[in-house]
Design a protein around this motif. Structure first.
Motif, PDB file in Angstrom:
ATOM      1  N   ARG A  18     -77.730  25.343  40.241  1.00  0.00           N
ATOM      2  CA  ARG A  18     -78.598  24.506  39.127  1.00  0.00           C
ATOM      3  C   ARG A  18     -77.607  24.837  37.879  1.00  0.00           C
ATOM      4  NH1 ARG A  18     -82.959  26.297  40.073  1.00  0.00           N
ATOM      5  NH2 ARG A  18     -83.136  27.858  38.456  1.00  0.00           N
ATOM      6  N   ALA A  19     -77.356  26.038  37.602  1.00  0.00           N
ATOM      7  CA  ALA A  19     -76.453  26.356  36.389  1.00  0.00           C
ATOM      8  C   ALA A  19     -75.197  25.617  36.371  1.00  0.00           C
ATOM      9  CB  ALA A  19     -76.238  27.617  36.263  1.00  0.00           C
ATOM     10  N   CYS A  20     -74.593  25.346  37.125  1.00  0.00           N
ATOM     11  CA  CYS A  20     -73.418  24.641  37.545  1.00  0.00           C
ATOM     12  C   CYS A  20     -73.823  23.213  37.352  1.00  0.00           C
ATOM     13  CB  CYS A  20     -72.694  24.894  38.944  1.00  0.00           C
ATOM     14  SG  CYS A  20     -71.955  26.364  39.100  1.00  0.00           S
ATOM     15  N   GLU A  21     -74.783  22.594  37.794  1.00  0.00           N
ATOM     16  CA  GLU A  21     -75.066  21.275  37.486  1.00  0.00           C
ATOM     17  C   GLU A  21     -75.307  20.915  35.987  1.00  0.00           C
ATOM     18  OE1 GLU A  21     -78.300  20.701  40.422  1.00  0.00           O
ATOM     19  OE2 GLU A  21     -76.934  20.883  42.056  1.00  0.00           O
ATOM     20  N   ARG A  22     -76.003  21.745  35.505  1.00  0.00           N
ATOM     21  CA  ARG A  22     -76.500  21.785  34.145  1.00  0.00           C
ATOM     22  C   ARG A  22     -75.231  22.056  33.219  1.00  0.00           C
ATOM     23  NH1 ARG A  22     -80.728  24.877  31.451  1.00  0.00           N
ATOM     24  NH2 ARG A  22     -81.712  23.119  30.931  1.00  0.00           N
ATOM     25  N   LYS A  23     -74.296  22.843  33.552  1.00  0.00           N
ATOM     26  CA  LYS A  23     -73.309  23.259  32.664  1.00  0.00           C
ATOM     27  C   LYS A  23     -71.779  22.509  32.718  1.00  0.00           C
ATOM     28  CE  LYS A  23     -75.894  25.541  29.858  1.00  0.00           C
ATOM     29  NZ  LYS A  23     -75.834  24.949  28.351  1.00  0.00           N
ATOM     30  N   GLY A  24     -71.630  22.090  33.932  1.00  0.00           N
ATOM     31  CA  GLY A  24     -70.551  21.029  34.276  1.00  0.00           C
ATOM     32  C   GLY A  24     -69.552  21.867  35.228  1.00  0.00           C
ATOM     33  N   GLY A  25     -70.297  22.764  36.075  1.00  0.00           N
ATOM     34  CA  GLY A  25     -69.301  23.440  37.051  1.00  0.00           C
ATOM     35  C   GLY A  25     -69.166  24.696  36.935  1.00  0.00           C
ATOM     36  N   PRO A  26     -68.575  25.433  37.873  1.00  0.00           N
ATOM     37  CA  PRO A  26     -68.270  27.098  37.871  1.00  0.00           C
ATOM     38  C   PRO A  26     -67.692  27.572  36.568  1.00  0.00           C
ATOM     39  CG  PRO A  26     -68.088  26.190  40.105  1.00  0.00           C
ATOM     40  CD  PRO A  26     -68.337  25.009  39.268  1.00  0.00           C
ATOM     41  N   GLY A  27     -66.436  26.880  36.580  1.00  0.00           N
ATOM     42  CA  GLY A  27     -65.894  27.368  35.247  1.00  0.00           C
ATOM     43  C   GLY A  27     -66.513  27.469  34.078  1.00  0.00           C
ATOM     44  N   LEU A 224     -77.276  34.075  33.601  1.00  0.00           N
ATOM     45  CA  LEU A 224     -77.208  33.072  34.585  1.00  0.00           C
ATOM     46  C   LEU A 224     -78.704  32.173  34.619  1.00  0.00           C
ATOM     47  CD1 LEU A 224     -75.908  31.648  36.762  1.00  0.00           C
ATOM     48  CD2 LEU A 224     -76.442  33.087  38.407  1.00  0.00           C
ATOM     49  N   ILE A 225     -79.655  33.182  34.814  1.00  0.00           N
ATOM     50  CA  ILE A 225     -81.114  32.583  34.838  1.00  0.00           C
ATOM     51  C   ILE A 225     -81.336  31.865  33.567  1.00  0.00           C
ATOM     52  CG2 ILE A 225     -83.558  33.340  34.580  1.00  0.00           C
ATOM     53  CD1 ILE A 225     -82.922  35.401  36.768  1.00  0.00           C
ATOM     54  N   ALA A 226     -81.152  32.404  32.385  1.00  0.00           N
ATOM     55  CA  ALA A 226     -81.267  31.636  31.172  1.00  0.00           C
ATOM     56  C   ALA A 226     -80.502  30.322  30.967  1.00  0.00           C
ATOM     57  CB  ALA A 226     -80.602  32.394  30.020  1.00  0.00           C
ATOM     58  N   ILE A 227     -79.187  30.266  31.641  1.00  0.00           N
ATOM     59  CA  ILE A 227     -78.644  28.861  31.442  1.00  0.00           C
ATOM     60  C   ILE A 227     -78.913  27.979  32.557  1.00  0.00           C
ATOM     61  CG2 ILE A 227     -76.903  30.043  30.099  1.00  0.00           C
ATOM     62  CD1 ILE A 227     -74.939  29.861  32.757  1.00  0.00           C
ATOM     63  N   SER A 228     -79.686  28.531  33.363  1.00  0.00           N
ATOM     64  CA  SER A 228     -80.161  27.731  34.615  1.00  0.00           C
ATOM     65  C   SER A 228     -81.520  26.886  34.504  1.00  0.00           C
ATOM     66  CB  SER A 228     -80.229  28.583  35.980  1.00  0.00           C
ATOM     67  OG  SER A 228     -81.375  29.136  35.869  1.00  0.00           O
ATOM     68  N   VAL A 229     -82.096  27.267  33.055  1.00  0.00           N
ATOM     69  CA  VAL A 229     -83.426  26.688  32.878  1.00  0.00           C
ATOM     70  C   VAL A 229     -83.729  26.314  31.360  1.00  0.00           C
ATOM     71  CG1 VAL A 229     -84.588  27.685  34.827  1.00  0.00           C
ATOM     72  CG2 VAL A 229     -84.475  29.006  32.848  1.00  0.00           C
ATOM     73  N   GLY A 230     -84.659  25.986  31.083  1.00  0.00           N
ATOM     74  CA  GLY A 230     -85.145  25.909  29.899  1.00  0.00           C
ATOM     75  C   GLY A 230     -84.313  25.330  28.594  1.00  0.00           C
ATOM     76  N   ASP A 231     -84.191  25.805  27.491  1.00  0.00           N
ATOM     77  CA  ASP A 231     -83.309  25.209  26.466  1.00  0.00           C
ATOM     78  C   ASP A 231     -82.096  26.060  26.240  1.00  0.00           C
ATOM     79  OD1 ASP A 231     -85.272  23.191  25.592  1.00  0.00           O
ATOM     80  OD2 ASP A 231     -86.575  24.795  24.726  1.00  0.00           O
TER      81      ASP A 231
END
Length: 235
Positions: A18-27, A224-231
């Protein structure tokens, strides 16, 4: 924590995806993550630096962080670069004088914590060789135990103050930012106050499980949790 509550926790791969989907990939995700110092590196830190960081976070609590950072060189000067032996010898009158100096934040109660936390660090170093070694030896799998220790024996090191100071010093710890606490609330892993003993135990066990699955540090998992959810209000 019951098994039913733990069952509400996603596995590491689901959070990472989910973090990858929100941020544009593993990199992109990996560029936002960071790791703490090793235990060996933490053990080599000066105890004066722990006193300085505890003091800085005490003054930043409820205040504009930027102002404290800008004034910090004067704090270092007025408190002998946070040399423990010198700070411990500071009488009340000297602390009162320092608390009136416009070069720093004029708050006598917070100034008093500098000597109080020097006393804590001194008592620990007498038993463990150094405060840094004591911190390094404390397992990240019980980081909430270290938080509780600092809250009990330190001065104004409860809440987020102690944890943020530990993170700044390189100790592996998760942080209870708004995004992180929001995640655990939404998953029904915690309910009520986040700082209750039950909630803290639940969060610690959840992080322990994620660490077992991933091999990553508590710091990286927290981010990781923080960038996978919320603001994305993460630290």
């Amino acid at each position: 924590m019951s098994d039913n509550v733990l069952a509400n926790l996603e596995d590491y791969q689901a959070i990472y995806q989910r973090a990858c989907e929100r941020k544009g990939g593993p990199g992109a995700v990996e560029s936002l993550l960071s790791d703490p110092l090793t235990d060996g590196e933490v053990a080599l830190l000066g105890d004066d630096r722990f006193l300085a960081e505890f003091s800085k976070k005490v003054f930043q609590s409820g205040f504009v962080w930027r102002v404290v950072r800008n004034k910090w060189p004067e704090f270092e000067r007025l408190f002998f670069e946070f040399n423990l032996d010198k700070v411990l010898l500071m009488p009340d009158e000297m602390l009162e004088q320092r608390a009136q100096d416009p070069a720093i934040i004029r708050n006598y109660k917070k100034v008093r914590t500098i000597r109080d936390n020097a006393t804590l660090i001194d008592s620990v170093r007498r038993e463990h060789g150094s405060f840094a070694q004591f911190i390094a030896n404390w397992p990240a799998t019980d980081i909430i135990g270290l938080w509780a220790y600092l809250k009990k024996y330190g001065a104004r090191l409860g809440g987020n103050t102690g944890p943020y100071a530990l993170r700044a010093m390189g100790k592996d710890t998760f942080l209870l930012s708004r995004d992180v606490t929001g995640y655990f609330s939404q998953r029904n892993i915690i309910s009520g106050g986040v700082n209750s003993k039950r909630s803290l135990n639940a969060i610690q066990q959840a992080f322990n499980q994620l660490q077992q699955q991933s091999g990553r540090s508590m710091q990286a998992l927290s981010l990781l949790i923080a960038i996978s959810v919320g603001d994305n209000l993460f630290s």
